[in-house]
Design an enzyme around this catalytic site. Structure first.
Site, PDB file in Angstrom:
ATOM      1  CG  ASP A  12      13.991  -0.847  16.772  1.00 44.84           C
ATOM      2  OD1 ASP A  12      14.423  -0.775  17.945  1.00 44.84           O
ATOM      3  OD2 ASP A  12      13.440  -1.866  16.320  1.00 44.84           O
ATOM      4  CG  ASN A  60      10.264   1.791  24.642  1.00 46.12           C
ATOM      5  OD1 ASN A  60      10.347   2.732  23.838  1.00 46.12           O
ATOM      6  ND2 ASN A  60      10.384   0.534  24.229  1.00 46.12           N
TER       7      ASN A  60
HETATM    8  C1  IPE Z   1       9.765   1.150  19.082  1.00 45.56           C
HETATM    9  O1  IPE Z   1      10.855   0.315  19.237  1.00 45.56           O
HETATM   10  C2  IPE Z   1       9.838   2.301  20.048  1.00 45.56           C
HETATM   11  C3  IPE Z   1      10.859   3.309  19.768  1.00 45.56           C
HETATM   12  C4  IPE Z   1      11.673   3.318  18.739  1.00 45.56           C
HETATM   13  C5  IPE Z   1      10.916   4.394  20.707  1.00 45.56           C
HETATM   14  P1  IPE Z   1      10.842  -0.948  20.218  1.00 45.56           P
HETATM   15  O2  IPE Z   1      12.212  -1.513  20.160  1.00 45.56           O
HETATM   16  O3  IPE Z   1      10.321  -0.577  21.538  1.00 45.56           O
HETATM   17  O4  IPE Z   1       9.796  -1.921  19.511  1.00 45.56           O
HETATM   18  P2  IPE Z   1       9.614  -3.499  19.611  1.00 45.56           P
HETATM   19  O5  IPE Z   1       9.548  -3.839  21.075  1.00 45.56           O
HETATM   20  O6  IPE Z   1      10.790  -4.112  18.968  1.00 45.56           O
HETATM   21  O7  IPE Z   1       8.355  -3.783  18.860  1.00 45.56           O
HETATM   22  C1  IPE Z   2      15.559   2.053  19.940  1.00 45.77           C
HETATM   23  O1  IPE Z   2      16.522   1.087  20.158  1.00 45.77           O
HETATM   24  C2  IPE Z   2      15.409   3.001  21.103  1.00 45.77           C
HETATM   25  C3  IPE Z   2      14.221   2.773  21.927  1.00 45.77           C
HETATM   26  C4  IPE Z   2      13.286   1.885  21.707  1.00 45.77           C
HETATM   27  C5  IPE Z   2      14.050   3.616  23.093  1.00 45.77           C
HETATM   28  P1  IPE Z   2      16.266  -0.229  21.008  1.00 45.77           P
HETATM   29  O2  IPE Z   2      16.676   0.034  22.413  1.00 45.77           O
HETATM   30  O3  IPE Z   2      14.891  -0.728  20.841  1.00 45.77           O
HETATM   31  O4  IPE Z   2      17.296  -1.213  20.328  1.00 45.77           O
HETATM   32  P2  IPE Z   2      17.098  -2.756  20.029  1.00 45.77           P
HETATM   33  O5  IPE Z   2      15.807  -2.899  19.272  1.00 45.77           O
HETATM   34  O6  IPE Z   2      17.062  -3.453  21.340  1.00 45.77           O
HETATM   35  O7  IPE Z   2      18.292  -3.122  19.194  1.00 45.77           O
HETATM   36 MG    MG Z   3      14.011  -2.003  19.535  1.00 47.03          MG
END
Ligand code: IPE
Ligand code: IPE
Ligand code: MG
Length: 240
Positions: A12, A60
């Site tokens: 993340d 997502n």
């Molecule tokens: C979890 O991260 C999903 C992945 C790393 C693929 P998210 O960024 O989607 O989670 P939330 O929305 O912050 O809980």
């Molecule tokens: C993790 O990074 C990747 C996925 C969830 C696909 P994020 O895209 O969630 O990055 P933040 O949480 O917005 O920084």
């Molecule tokens: Mg995230």
């Protein structure tokens, strides 16, 4: 304590990494793939048998189509570019998650990666893609219900072991260590069933900055934990 046999990672912070640099989110995801590559390599060198990475959740899909497409494109590129190397290194690749709504060409690529590495035994890389813990549990419940209707299973014979055997992770041991980057202290629907007794390590590093040293640090933190699985601590057992 010994090395964790299975490490799961919630990768993340790609968006925040990009935002901090005034770059589009997609660039954060691209750099995230480089961190993924570094991590697979570092884990292999350290002798970690199972590595499971959360790359796209069933939630997502709520993101803009442009970002979803960018993430799908990166998965395609990763499998195309790295499959030969993973094969050569003896890594068995698995993809867990729902196949629903996944573009046909990605399903084909996933199938190819799984087929061409199924005899490999030197390590296990599992990518959770279009994965949600609740969705997985619901699918498992449906499969068991169907077995009951087909007369192959009695409801009273369903136990935890039976249930685990119809999850996407039936071939994997439960994770010993779960790492989440970017400082968020939540599970976000990852491996809900499987992490019942997993040790959680939350790191403040954003995923694109993650490297082998962070992985080693998380393993050291894990090794300092005492796992009890509901039983008494070592000292409790000593006094009887
Ligand atoms: C979890 O991260 C999903 C992945 C790393 C693929 P998210 O960024 O989607 O989670 P939330 O929305 O912050 O809980
Ligand atoms: C993790 O990074 C990747 C996925 C969830 C696909 P994020 O895209 O969630 O990055 P933040 O949480 O917005 O920084
Ligand atoms: Mg995230």
């Amino acid at each position: 304590m010994s090395l964790p046999k299975h490490i799961a990672i919630i990768m993340d912070g790609n968006g925040r990494w990009a935002r901090a640099r005034g770059l589009p989110r997609a660039v954060g995801h691209e750099r995230g793939v480089e961190a993924l590559r570094r991590t697979v390599e570092a884990a292999g060198k350290m002798g970690i048998e199972y590595l499971t990475l959360f790359s796209f959740s069933t939630e997502n899909w709520r993101r803009p189509a442009e970002e979803v497409n960018a993430l799908f494109g990166l998965l395609r590129a990763y499998v195309k570019r790295d499959l030969e190397r993973l094969k050569a290194e003896g890594v068995r690749v698995r993809i867990i998650g729902s196949r629903e709504n996944v573009p046909a060409d990605i399903l084909e690529l996933i199938g190819k990666a799984e087929r061409e590495t199924e005899a490999n035994r030197r390590g296990n890389l599992t990518i959770a893609f279009n994965y949600g813990g609740r969705e997985e549990i619901v699918r498992a419940a449906r499969a068991l219900a169907q077995n009951v209707i087909d007369g192959a299973l009695l409801p009273e014979d369903i136990d935890a072991e039976q249930f685990a055997s119809v999850l996407d992770t039936s071939m994997l041991p439960d994770p010993d260590l779960l790492i989440r980057t970017s400082g968020e202290a939540r599970i976000s629907n990852f491996l809900l069933w499987q992490i019942a007794y997993t040790e959680l390590v939350i790191l403040d590093v954003l995923w694109p900055d993650f490297d082998g040293d962070h992985l080693a640090g998380a393993i050291t933190a894990y090794q300092q934990r005492e796992r009890r699985f509901g039983a008494l601590a070592e000292e409790g057992r000593a006094d009887g």
